[in-house]
Design a protein around this motif. Sequence first.
Motif, short mmCIF file in Angstrom:
data_model
loop_
_atom_site.label_atom_id
_atom_site.label_comp_id
_atom_site.label_asym_id
_atom_site.label_seq_id
_atom_site.Cartn_x
_atom_site.Cartn_y
_atom_site.Cartn_z
N ARG A 1 0.79 -1.37 -0.40
CA ARG A 1 0.03 -0.49 0.49
C ARG A 1 0.64 -0.46 1.89
NH1 ARG A 1 -3.28 -1.12 4.53
NH2 ARG A 1 -4.92 0.44 4.97
N MET B 1 1.87 2.78 4.06
CA MET B 1 1.25 3.10 5.33
C MET B 1 2.28 3.11 6.47
SD MET B 1 -1.81 3.78 4.59
CE MET B 1 -2.47 3.92 6.26
N LYS B 2 3.25 2.22 6.37
CA LYS B 2 4.31 2.18 7.39
C LYS B 2 5.12 3.46 7.34
CE LYS B 2 8.37 -0.48 8.82
NZ LYS B 2 9.23 -1.66 8.53
N LYS C 1 3.26 6.40 8.85
CA LYS C 1 3.22 6.42 10.31
C LYS C 1 4.46 7.05 10.91
CE LYS C 1 0.19 2.41 10.95
NZ LYS C 1 0.08 1.01 11.48
N THR D 1 -4.29 9.08 3.90
CA THR D 1 -4.58 7.70 4.26
C THR D 1 -5.82 7.20 3.53
OG1 THR D 1 -3.62 7.98 6.47
CG2 THR D 1 -5.11 6.13 6.17
N ASP E 1 -6.03 4.15 0.65
CA ASP E 1 -6.98 3.04 0.73
C ASP E 1 -7.89 2.98 -0.50
OD1 ASP E 1 -6.03 2.17 3.16
OD2 ASP E 1 -7.50 3.29 4.35
#
Length: 250
Positions: free
Chosen positions: A203, A207-208, A211, A224, A228
Motif C-alpha cells: 500500500r 500511495m508514494k 503522490k 486513494t 485504502d
Amino acid sequence: MSLIQTMIRRYAAFSSVSPFLQRTRAFSSTSPSLAKKGGKKDNAKSSKKKDIVDDEPDVVLDPKSILSNLKTKYDDSFTQFSKKLTELKMGRANPALFDNLKIKIDDKYTATFPEVAMTAMKGTNFLNITVFDPNHTKRIVSAILESNMNLNPEVDPKNAQLLKIKLPNSTKELKEKQIKQMKELLDQYKSNVSFKNSLQAIRATFMKDLKNVEGSKDIVRKLTTDIDSTYKTYADKLTTAFKTTEKSLN
C-alpha cells in the motif's frame, strides 16, 4: 513544458509504463487527467513547442489498471501467507518437514533431502520416508538425528528403504507456540512495512507513487479511497484465515 513533463512523455513512449500511467495520443500540450508534479508551463514557449508535443503520447491516470495491479500483488501476498500458515499449523506433521535438510553423501557431495528421499504422512501420528537408494539410508537417519528436531527415525526391518517416524503428541505448550508463531506471521504480512510482501508495504508503495502525480482532485481522492478500501479487505482476509486456523488447533 517542464523538463519533468518531457521526461514523463518520453518514458511513456519508449519504456514500460507504471501502473499509474497510461499512454494516449495527445491533442494538447497537457493531459487533462494527470501530469507529473513540476513547474508551471511557460506560456511564452508553449506555442513554439506545441506542434512537437502533439505528436508525442500523453500520460493519463488509469485507476482501473492501478487497482487491478494492487489486487494482484495482494493476492500474491495472501497466497504466500496462507501457505506459511498451513505449514505452521501442520508443524511436524508436514511431509515437507525435511526439504531443507542436507544429506552428506560423501566427502565431495552433499545432497538436499528431496534428491535422495521423499516423505509422506501415515495416519496422523507417523511420517514415512522412502529412500531412493538403500546405501543412503544410514546417512539420512544420521542427518535427521543431528538436526535437533527431536525426531527418531527407525528403519523398517522388512524394507531397508523405508523409515518410520512417530510424531510426538500435541501438547498445550506446543499449541501455544504454534499460535504465537501464526500471530507473528499475521503481523508480518499485514503491517510490517519493512517486509516488501506485506499489505502495508505494498500500500505504501502505491500511495508514494500516487503522490508523485497530479490531475483531477476527485479522481485522485477516489483512487486513494479505493486503495485504502482494498487494503482493509485483504487485511480482513488475513485476519479471518488466522482466526480460522487458530480455532482449528483448539
